[in-house]
Structures are given as C-alpha cells and as structure tokens.
Design a protein around this motif. Structure first.
Motif, PDB file in Angstrom:
ATOM      1  N   GLU A 222      -1.890  -9.510  19.324  1.00  0.00           N
ATOM      2  CA  GLU A 222      -1.742  -9.392  17.871  1.00  0.00           C
ATOM      3  C   GLU A 222      -2.929  -8.680  17.244  1.00  0.00           C
ATOM      4  O   GLU A 222      -2.763  -7.768  16.421  1.00  0.00           O
ATOM      5  CB  GLU A 222      -1.579 -10.778  17.257  1.00  0.00           C
ATOM      6  N   VAL A 223      -4.126  -9.084  17.610  1.00  0.00           N
ATOM      7  CA  VAL A 223      -5.343  -8.527  17.003  1.00  0.00           C
ATOM      8  C   VAL A 223      -5.479  -7.037  17.304  1.00  0.00           C
ATOM      9  O   VAL A 223      -5.823  -6.234  16.424  1.00  0.00           O
ATOM     10  CB  VAL A 223      -6.584  -9.296  17.506  1.00  0.00           C
ATOM     11  N   LYS A 224      -5.189  -6.655  18.543  1.00  0.00           N
ATOM     12  CA  LYS A 224      -5.382  -5.272  18.975  1.00  0.00           C
ATOM     13  C   LYS A 224      -4.144  -4.394  18.756  1.00  0.00           C
ATOM     14  O   LYS A 224      -4.180  -3.196  19.043  1.00  0.00           O
ATOM     15  CB  LYS A 224      -5.774  -5.243  20.457  1.00  0.00           C
ATOM     16  N   LYS A 225      -3.039  -5.020  18.296  1.00  0.00           N
ATOM     17  CA  LYS A 225      -1.787  -4.292  18.069  1.00  0.00           C
ATOM     18  C   LYS A 225      -1.349  -3.564  19.340  1.00  0.00           C
ATOM     19  O   LYS A 225      -1.066  -2.360  19.342  1.00  0.00           O
ATOM     20  CB  LYS A 225      -1.940  -3.308  16.909  1.00  0.00           C
ATOM     21  N   ILE A 226      -1.306  -4.337  20.431  1.00  0.00           N
ATOM     22  CA  ILE A 226      -0.849  -3.818  21.709  1.00  0.00           C
ATOM     23  C   ILE A 226       0.193  -4.777  22.278  1.00  0.00           C
ATOM     24  O   ILE A 226       0.475  -5.828  21.695  1.00  0.00           O
ATOM     25  CB  ILE A 226      -2.011  -3.659  22.718  1.00  0.00           C
ATOM     26  N   TYR A 227       0.755  -4.417  23.410  1.00  0.00           N
ATOM     27  CA  TYR A 227       1.693  -5.303  24.088  1.00  0.00           C
ATOM     28  C   TYR A 227       0.945  -6.236  25.020  1.00  0.00           C
ATOM     29  O   TYR A 227      -0.157  -5.920  25.493  1.00  0.00           O
ATOM     30  CB  TYR A 227       2.732  -4.493  24.873  1.00  0.00           C
ATOM     31  N   GLY A 228       1.542  -7.397  25.261  1.00  0.00           N
ATOM     32  CA  GLY A 228       0.942  -8.373  26.160  1.00  0.00           C
ATOM     33  C   GLY A 228       1.976  -8.967  27.083  1.00  0.00           C
ATOM     34  O   GLY A 228       3.156  -9.076  26.728  1.00  0.00           O
ATOM     35  N   VAL A 229       1.545  -9.352  28.255  1.00  0.00           N
ATOM     36  CA  VAL A 229       2.406 -10.053  29.214  1.00  0.00           C
ATOM     37  C   VAL A 229       1.653 -11.254  29.756  1.00  0.00           C
ATOM     38  O   VAL A 229       0.484 -11.141  30.145  1.00  0.00           O
ATOM     39  CB  VAL A 229       2.831  -9.135  30.379  1.00  0.00           C
ATOM     40  N   MET A 230       2.320 -12.396  29.755  1.00  0.00           N
ATOM     41  CA  MET A 230       1.778 -13.603  30.366  1.00  0.00           C
ATOM     42  C   MET A 230       2.665 -13.996  31.535  1.00  0.00           C
ATOM     43  O   MET A 230       3.881 -14.129  31.385  1.00  0.00           O
ATOM     44  CB  MET A 230       1.704 -14.739  29.346  1.00  0.00           C
ATOM     45  N   ILE A 231       2.050 -14.171  32.699  1.00  0.00           N
ATOM     46  CA  ILE A 231       2.769 -14.608  33.894  1.00  0.00           C
ATOM     47  C   ILE A 231       2.654 -16.130  33.976  1.00  0.00           C
ATOM     48  O   ILE A 231       1.584 -16.673  34.266  1.00  0.00           O
ATOM     49  CB  ILE A 231       2.190 -13.966  35.166  1.00  0.00           C
ATOM     50  N   THR A 232       3.743 -16.804  33.704  1.00  0.00           N
ATOM     51  CA  THR A 232       3.724 -18.267  33.713  1.00  0.00           C
ATOM     52  C   THR A 232       5.140 -18.811  33.653  1.00  0.00           C
ATOM     53  O   THR A 232       6.048 -18.165  33.118  1.00  0.00           O
ATOM     54  CB  THR A 232       2.931 -18.825  32.514  1.00  0.00           C
ATOM     55  N   ALA A 233       5.311 -20.003  34.208  1.00  0.00           N
ATOM     56  CA  ALA A 233       6.554 -20.759  34.015  1.00  0.00           C
ATOM     57  C   ALA A 233       6.269 -22.040  33.262  1.00  0.00           C
ATOM     58  O   ALA A 233       6.993 -23.028  33.392  1.00  0.00           O
ATOM     59  CB  ALA A 233       7.236 -21.049  35.354  1.00  0.00           C
ATOM     60  N   SER A 234       5.169 -22.033  32.496  1.00  0.00           N
ATOM     61  CA  SER A 234       4.862 -23.126  31.582  1.00  0.00           C
ATOM     62  C   SER A 234       4.809 -24.481  32.292  1.00  0.00           C
ATOM     63  O   SER A 234       3.985 -24.698  33.167  1.00  0.00           O
ATOM     64  CB  SER A 234       5.879 -23.125  30.437  1.00  0.00           C
ATOM     65  N   HIS A 235       5.737 -25.384  31.932  1.00  0.00           N
ATOM     66  CA  HIS A 235       5.718 -26.744  32.465  1.00  0.00           C
ATOM     67  C   HIS A 235       6.514 -26.883  33.754  1.00  0.00           C
ATOM     68  O   HIS A 235       6.566 -27.969  34.339  1.00  0.00           O
ATOM     69  CB  HIS A 235       6.292 -27.706  31.418  1.00  0.00           C
ATOM     70  N   ASN A 236       7.137 -25.798  34.238  1.00  0.00           N
ATOM     71  CA  ASN A 236       7.934 -25.861  35.467  1.00  0.00           C
ATOM     72  C   ASN A 236       7.038 -26.054  36.696  1.00  0.00           C
ATOM     73  O   ASN A 236       5.845 -25.761  36.653  1.00  0.00           O
ATOM     74  CB  ASN A 236       8.742 -24.574  35.641  1.00  0.00           C
ATOM     75  N   PRO A 237       7.610 -26.485  37.831  1.00  0.00           N
ATOM     76  CA  PRO A 237       6.831 -26.625  39.060  1.00  0.00           C
ATOM     77  C   PRO A 237       6.377 -25.275  39.605  1.00  0.00           C
ATOM     78  O   PRO A 237       6.864 -24.218  39.183  1.00  0.00           O
ATOM     79  CB  PRO A 237       7.800 -27.330  40.020  1.00  0.00           C
ATOM     80  N   TYR A 238       5.479 -25.323  40.587  1.00  0.00           N
ATOM     81  CA  TYR A 238       4.808 -24.109  41.067  1.00  0.00           C
ATOM     82  C   TYR A 238       5.761 -23.096  41.691  1.00  0.00           C
ATOM     83  O   TYR A 238       5.479 -21.885  41.680  1.00  0.00           O
ATOM     84  CB  TYR A 238       3.724 -24.467  42.087  1.00  0.00           C
TER      85      TYR A 238
END
Length: 435
Positions: free
Chosen positions: A83-99
């Motif tokens: 948001e701050v840099k006005k660019i795209y972002g990607v987060m690799i995660t399954a949050s609360h799911n198992p590994y």
C-alpha cells in the motif's frame, strides 16, 4: 466461478491443488495481466513456503518485474508495504491451515484483487503458453518492508505497563516480531509457538488451538493472553481465567473505547453474517450501528473503505482498524488492546460485561464436493429454520473458501432447540455425501 481463488487468495494442498508451476504462472500473470513493474513477496514458516516464494519471484522476474524478497514476515507487513509503495505484493501462506497446505495471497496497492482481476489471473494461468524472455527483472532481499511496517506502532503512543502477558505465535510468521514489539511495553512476556521447524505451524498452537494459550495464561498467572494464527493477520484473546474473547468481543472493546473518545466514525462497525446476535444487540444498546457483510475480510474492508468506517472484522479474529491500517493485523490489534486497558483502567471482564451472547455453534463438515451446499434439501431446511426462529435466531450454511469444508453456523436463544436443528443438518449432509 473462481477456479483457484477462494475467500483468501489461492490455497490448497502442496503438490496437489497448489504446485510450483502454478505459482510460477501466477508470478508471470502479475506482469502480463496486472501490469506490475515491482513486486514484494513474503512468506510464512512452512517447509514449502520458500519454494513457492521463489517460484512466484521467478515467474515475475522472467517477464521483467523487479522483485523484493522480504522473507518470513507476517502478512500485514506485505500488505502495508504494498500500500505505502503503491506496488503489488504476494504473501505465501495458508494462514491457520496445517503445514501440508499452502497459499498465495495477491495484493494490489495493499488491497486484495477484485473478482474480475482474480478471474483474469486464472484465465492467464490456464490458457497462456510459453513466453519469449525480453527483459529480466532484478531480485533483491530487503528488510525495508518490515522496518517501514514497524513505524505504525508509534501511532499507539503506548507506555510501559505492569501487565503479565502470554502470547502464542503458532510457530508462524510473527514468532520473532511479536516478542520484539511487545517486550518493551509489558512487565513480563511469556511466549509459546515460537520455534518453527517447517511442519509445526498451527500444530496444537495458535488461534485455532486456544487450549495452548489458556494453559500458558494459567501456568504463568498472566493477566491475559494473545493467540495469533500462522501468518499473523488475526488473533484471539483470553482473560486471566482462560475465558475466550473472540473477534466480535474484541471489536466491541475497541469500538466502545473509540466511541467514548468521539473517534468512532459514523458510530458504525462492520461485522459479518457469522457474528453472534448477542453482540449486535450490545452494539445497538451503545448506540452503535452494525453493518453485516459476507464472510471474508475482503468484504469487510470493502464496506469500511466505501463508507470510511473506523473498525470492522470477523469473529475469527480478523480485525481492521482502518484509521491505522487497511488490513487485519493480529499483533497491532493486540497492542491496541493494551492501549485500551491502560487508558480505561478496566479489566477485560469489565469491558465486555454488557454483552449477553446468544448460544451459537458451528460444525465443520468435510466435503470435497462443496456443491452439495446448494442441494434443494439443504436450502429448504435453511429457509424453514430461519422462518421458525425469525429475529431470535440465525442460520448460515456456506462452503469454506479456504478448506474442503461446509460450515454450518446456528445461533438461537434456546440451546436445546439449537442442538436439535444442528443434528438435522449434520444428518442431512451425511445422507447427501453418501448418495
């Protein structure tokens, strides 16, 4: 209908629904479909997360995108930096799911993609062929996303307290930063879930396993405990007796405080259809209006943004304090709770004492064919129950957007009647699965 994207990005079992080939194509789509020039990527602590981070980065780089690798960070770090840099972002995660699950969250200037953008990415993934490499982007590793994110905590003006606090980081993405940020503001800090090994994320710890933080609070005689999920974008709270304070109650605590300070914009909060009827009544008694959205923090955020509300979230612990952040952030909101407790000089029990929660239960029914949620027999039972219960009850049956589950949520003033109807739903779903 989206093929890959659910309510919280792309998510699935590693090597099955989610592959490095898919991740590579998603990385390419960020240039071809979304027209990005720069991309920041972070990940959680799963053993597969770095593989997927590098796959997305390689796809993006192959079409000329410059990539910033932030490493293991909470999801809010990537979203805020985007948001701050006005660019795209990607987060690799399954949050609360198992590994053994993982996922890809894509942000455009700090906001999740629209449904149209998600469908465009999916079309690209399934239909575009090979590309000629014309220019190759640069890839750098940087702490800047994390350092810029830390600056927002100055807005809280927190002072050192005498609280003894327990935290559970779910062996996840905020294992280090949660300890770092909280240590300076409490008398004692006790932490569990801070030794990730790639496979123990959310395993018996975190916001989906509250028995761990409850035990720690009692063992250390703590004043309260914070339990985060694997990627750090949500949290739940327990008091000194180990009683659970869910996301709805956390929103009540903060919204009540904001209203007392004349800082609750339009005297309104945003909740989801999952919220307990008792919490809605408590808000109404305070003169606070409740707007309800579909489940999913992107729906909550859309409503907050459109009407410039101050706060909203889900009872699962995704809470957005829009005056500070446009994302759910477990650590930031938990530290805001410290601020409220200090300034009101009240206990958690005192702050939520006006709330009289209705009996509410949720059952997760395993179902790889989630279309059965639309079976006429299910919709008939939903309609019949809601008509019978009227304003004294709530019936919500929906397919999970993140797991192969049907979620049945019922709330009614009479718990025996609630249990009876829940048994009817479970029995009916069992019949449908066997057909």
């Amino acid at each position: 209908m989206a093929k890959y994207f659910g309510t919280d990005g792309i998510r699935g079992r590693v090597g099955l629904e989610l592959t490095t080939s898919l991740a590579f194509k998603v990385g390419q789509s960020i240039k071809d479909v979304l027209k990005a020039d720069t991309l920041v990527i972070g990940c959680d602590t799963r053993e597969s997360s770095y593989d997927f981070m590098y796959s997305v980065a390689s796809g993006a780089q192959s079409l000329g995108i410059n990539v910033i690798l932030a490493g293991v960070v909470p999801t809010p770090v990537i979203q805020y930096y985007s948001e701050v840099k006005k660019i795209y972002g990607v987060m690799i995660t399954a949050s609360h799911n198992p590994y053994h699950d993982n996922g890809i969250k894509v942000f455009k200037y700090g906001t999740k993609l629209s449904e149209e953008e998600e469908l465009a990415v999916e079309y690209f993934v399934d239909n575009r062929g090979e590309f000629d490499v014309i220019s190759v982007g640069k890839v750098i590793t940087s702490d800047e996303p994390l350092n810029i994110y830390k600056e927002i905590y100055k807005d809280l003006n927190l002072k050192k307290s005498n609280y003894v606090v327990a935290i559970d980081s779910a062996h996840g993405a905020n294992s280090v930063i949660a300890k770092e940020m909280l240590s300076g503001y409490v008398k004692e800090l006790h932490q569990i879930g801070a030794n990730p090994d790639g496979v123990n994320i959310n395993n018996g710890v975190g916001s989906t396993h509250l028995e761990s933080i409850i035990s720690l609070v009692k063992e250390k005689n703590a004043d309260f405990g914070f339990s985060y999920d694997g990627d750090g974008d949500r949290f739940l709270l327990v008091d000194n007796d180990g009683d659970i304070i869910d996301g709805d109650k956390i929103i009540y605590i903060i919204a009540s405080y904001l209203k007392s300070q004349n800082k609750l914009n339009k005297d309104t909060v945003v909740l989801t259809k999952m919220s307990n009827l008792g919490i809605i009544k408590a808000f109404n008694d305070l003169g606070i209006k409740v707007v309800k959205t579909d489940v999913g923090d992107k729906h909550v955020l859309a409503q907050i943004k459109e009407f410039d509300y101050s706060i909203g979230g889900e009872n699962s612990g995704h809470i957005i304090l829009f005056d500070h952040l446009s994302t759910g952030d477990g650590l930031f909101v938990s530290m805001y709770i410290l601020k409220v407790l200090e300034e009101t000089n009240k206990t958690l029990k005192e702050l939520i004492s006006p709330i009289n929660m209705y009996p509410q239960k949720m059952e997760n029914i395993k179902a790889y064919n989630k279309d059965i949620v639309n079976d006429q027999r299910i919709t008939d039972l939903v309609t019949k129950t809601q008509a019978l219960w009227s304003d004294d009850g709530k019936v919500l049956v929906r397919a999970s957007g993140t797991e192969p589950l049907i979620r049945v949520t019922l709330s009614y003033k009479d718990e025996k009647e609630l249990d009876k109807v829940m048994s009817e739903f479970i029995s009916l779903f069992k019949t449908l699965k066997e057909e």
